[in-house]
Design a protein around this motif. Sequence first.
Motif, PDB file in Angstrom:
ATOM      1  N   GLY A 171      -3.165   0.146  -1.746  1.00  0.00           N
ATOM      2  CA  GLY A 171      -3.449   0.953  -2.853  1.00  0.00           C
ATOM      3  C   GLY A 171      -3.965   2.166  -2.785  1.00  0.00           C
ATOM      4  O   GLY A 171      -5.040   2.025  -1.799  1.00  0.00           O
ATOM      5  N   CYS A 172      -3.724   3.111  -3.282  1.00  0.00           N
ATOM      6  CA  CYS A 172      -4.368   4.419  -3.083  1.00  0.00           C
ATOM      7  C   CYS A 172      -4.973   4.824  -4.454  1.00  0.00           C
ATOM      8  O   CYS A 172      -3.832   5.304  -5.180  1.00  0.00           O
ATOM      9  CB  CYS A 172      -3.117   5.515  -2.311  1.00  0.00           C
ATOM     10  N   ILE A 173      -6.026   5.297  -4.394  1.00  0.00           N
ATOM     11  CA  ILE A 173      -6.619   5.693  -5.684  1.00  0.00           C
ATOM     12  C   ILE A 173      -7.369   7.008  -5.720  1.00  0.00           C
ATOM     13  O   ILE A 173      -7.947   7.437  -4.598  1.00  0.00           O
ATOM     14  CB  ILE A 173      -7.625   4.554  -6.145  1.00  0.00           C
ATOM     15  N   ASP A 174      -7.010   7.938  -6.632  1.00  0.00           N
ATOM     16  CA  ASP A 174      -7.317   9.298  -6.763  1.00  0.00           C
ATOM     17  C   ASP A 174      -6.515  10.430  -6.155  1.00  0.00           C
ATOM     18  O   ASP A 174      -6.920  11.411  -5.853  1.00  0.00           O
ATOM     19  CB  ASP A 174      -8.799   9.439  -6.535  1.00  0.00           C
ATOM     20  N   THR A 175      -5.490   9.863  -5.494  1.00  0.00           N
ATOM     21  CA  THR A 175      -4.196  10.945  -4.949  1.00  0.00           C
ATOM     22  C   THR A 175      -3.225  10.081  -4.875  1.00  0.00           C
ATOM     23  O   THR A 175      -3.198   8.667  -4.709  1.00  0.00           O
ATOM     24  CB  THR A 175      -4.740  11.421  -3.748  1.00  0.00           C
ATOM     25  N   GLY A 176      -1.965  10.828  -4.600  1.00  0.00           N
ATOM     26  CA  GLY A 176      -0.600  10.242  -4.604  1.00  0.00           C
ATOM     27  C   GLY A 176      -0.185  10.440  -3.296  1.00  0.00           C
ATOM     28  O   GLY A 176      -0.197  11.150  -2.682  1.00  0.00           O
ATOM     29  N   VAL A 177       0.348   9.064  -2.579  1.00  0.00           N
ATOM     30  CA  VAL A 177       1.085   9.120  -1.339  1.00  0.00           C
ATOM     31  C   VAL A 177       2.311   8.261  -1.470  1.00  0.00           C
ATOM     32  O   VAL A 177       2.161   7.233  -1.788  1.00  0.00           O
ATOM     33  CB  VAL A 177       0.069   8.677  -0.171  1.00  0.00           C
ATOM     34  N   ARG A 178       3.464   8.922  -1.355  1.00  0.00           N
ATOM     35  CA  ARG A 178       4.563   8.210  -1.304  1.00  0.00           C
ATOM     36  C   ARG A 178       5.173   7.374  -0.029  1.00  0.00           C
ATOM     37  O   ARG A 178       5.334   8.157   0.988  1.00  0.00           O
ATOM     38  CB  ARG A 178       5.700   9.137  -1.920  1.00  0.00           C
ATOM     39  N   ALA A 179       5.306   6.270  -0.135  1.00  0.00           N
ATOM     40  CA  ALA A 179       5.553   5.482   1.117  1.00  0.00           C
ATOM     41  C   ALA A 179       6.042   3.993   0.497  1.00  0.00           C
ATOM     42  O   ALA A 179       5.496   3.649  -0.675  1.00  0.00           O
ATOM     43  CB  ALA A 179       4.540   5.309   2.196  1.00  0.00           C
ATOM     44  N   ALA A 180       7.009   3.289   1.226  1.00  0.00           N
ATOM     45  CA  ALA A 180       7.327   2.237   0.814  1.00  0.00           C
ATOM     46  C   ALA A 180       6.404   0.898   0.431  1.00  0.00           C
ATOM     47  O   ALA A 180       6.867   0.276  -0.222  1.00  0.00           O
ATOM     48  CB  ALA A 180       8.465   1.676   1.724  1.00  0.00           C
ATOM     49  N   ASN A 181       5.360   0.914   1.264  1.00  0.00           N
ATOM     50  CA  ASN A 181       4.265   0.210   1.162  1.00  0.00           C
ATOM     51  C   ASN A 181       3.147   0.652   0.558  1.00  0.00           C
ATOM     52  O   ASN A 181       2.162  -0.200   0.485  1.00  0.00           O
ATOM     53  CB  ASN A 181       3.974  -0.830   2.512  1.00  0.00           C
ATOM     54  N   ILE A 182       3.033   1.738  -0.310  1.00  0.00           N
ATOM     55  CA  ILE A 182       2.096   2.238  -0.835  1.00  0.00           C
ATOM     56  C   ILE A 182       2.108   2.356  -2.191  1.00  0.00           C
ATOM     57  O   ILE A 182       3.239   3.166  -2.937  1.00  0.00           O
ATOM     58  CB  ILE A 182       1.577   3.565  -0.132  1.00  0.00           C
ATOM     59  N   MET A 183       1.204   2.023  -3.267  1.00  0.00           N
ATOM     60  CA  MET A 183       1.272   2.107  -4.639  1.00  0.00           C
ATOM     61  C   MET A 183      -0.017   2.975  -4.977  1.00  0.00           C
ATOM     62  O   MET A 183      -0.976   2.711  -4.536  1.00  0.00           O
ATOM     63  CB  MET A 183       1.501   1.070  -5.487  1.00  0.00           C
ATOM     64  N   SER A 184       0.169   4.158  -5.547  1.00  0.00           N
ATOM     65  CA  SER A 184      -0.802   4.992  -5.734  1.00  0.00           C
ATOM     66  C   SER A 184      -1.008   5.199  -7.324  1.00  0.00           C
ATOM     67  O   SER A 184      -0.243   5.175  -8.271  1.00  0.00           O
ATOM     68  CB  SER A 184      -0.349   6.468  -5.423  1.00  0.00           C
ATOM     69  N   ILE A 185      -2.138   5.323  -7.716  1.00  0.00           N
ATOM     70  CA  ILE A 185      -3.032   5.710  -9.136  1.00  0.00           C
ATOM     71  C   ILE A 185      -3.740   6.827  -8.791  1.00  0.00           C
ATOM     72  O   ILE A 185      -4.932   6.798  -8.330  1.00  0.00           O
ATOM     73  CB  ILE A 185      -3.656   4.499  -9.789  1.00  0.00           C
ATOM     74  N   THR A 186      -3.388   7.934  -9.387  1.00  0.00           N
ATOM     75  CA  THR A 186      -4.274   9.123  -9.505  1.00  0.00           C
ATOM     76  C   THR A 186      -4.757   9.654 -11.098  1.00  0.00           C
ATOM     77  O   THR A 186      -4.257   8.923 -11.958  1.00  0.00           O
ATOM     78  CB  THR A 186      -3.563  10.439  -8.787  1.00  0.00           C
ATOM     79  N   PHE A 187      -5.512  10.754 -11.196  1.00  0.00           N
ATOM     80  CA  PHE A 187      -5.928  10.799 -12.623  1.00  0.00           C
ATOM     81  C   PHE A 187      -5.431  12.312 -12.879  1.00  0.00           C
ATOM     82  O   PHE A 187      -5.717  13.368 -12.072  1.00  0.00           O
ATOM     83  CB  PHE A 187      -7.381  10.988 -12.213  1.00  0.00           C
TER      84      PHE A 187
END
Length: 361
Positions: free
Chosen positions: A130-146
């Motif tokens: 999980g990536c919070i506060d920026t977006g990273v596109r990858a098959a095993n990453i889910m991102s939430i940014t603002f």
Amino acid sequence: MSCLLLCHAPRPALAGLLRCCLILLLLLAALAPSPAGAAPAATPPAGVVTLLLEDDSPDQGWNDLLKSGLQRAARSTGLPVRVVVAPAHADQQAIFRQEAARSGLLIVACDNLHEVLRNNAANFRQTRFGCIDTGVRAANIMSITFADEQAAFLAGAAAAMLTADGTQSGSSPRALGWLSAYETGAVRTMLNGFLEGARLVTPDMRILHRVIGSWTDTAAARAAVQEMLDQGAAVVVLSAGRAGLGTLDLLRQRQALAIGMDADQDSLMPGTVLTSIRKRADRAVEELVTAYADDRFQGAEIITYTLENGGVDITNFASYAAAGKPLPPRLLQRCKELRMELSRGSIRLPSLRQGTLCNCR
């Protein structure tokens, strides 16, 4: 010759020899080195959720939001959760790799660890990130940014209205302040939104920006805020964690105002904190953990929290007003109108986060 020996060996001896050969083959396979850079063969423990932070000290802001979201998620999903610290001065990549191998879901939420995530996630294909506060596109990453620039825009407009109206005694209508711990893409994005909001009210408004290089150095924060106040800033955004909060008494003594960051910090010093720029990092953690627990985790998905979906906003000035401080007559109504324009897309603000990252769904 070996075939002849095997063919003429007594049956008990032949069986023992075969067992020895099988054990030798298994040992050789176990000792064979893995290809360089290959992902760990072992599957991470299912269900273990790790929140990786640079610092987990209570800060009445970002850290506390992340940890409260993690605890709520643990109660609602029943998953085991952990908080692990990877200090900025340590080998963050080594700590990240260690925790990635131990976790089913690993969450990061700061600039340095975002970079480590981008460089290492592909080596742990069985782990979800999980990536919070920026977006990273990858098959095993889910991102939430603002879309935090939207909330900063509202805060800038409110601060400028207060100074232009003369409600804040002794204020200069030409300068507002912003205190940062570090200059990051998120800070630049919010700072630009704040300036645009202020200039909507006062076109020649200046923003005095100071970066102190620390989340904890209160002395540096106080010196920077003192300098901005001496240059006429009547309202200062505190985007420097615990160091920034250590300047509240100085702002009160100088009859200046603060704007809080990340969490609702209005109650920390009512009448001095005008409003707070809120980013629902707690909700982001909950959403990631719940998606993982419910098998709805979407790799390569980037979700943006906005004014429209309630993921960002400013607080409602209630604590400020309750302290007996007057607000300009049209401030609340104007903020409501601007919120609607931002939500509808009538006002568009750029994101100044890294160009390789996306901050849209």
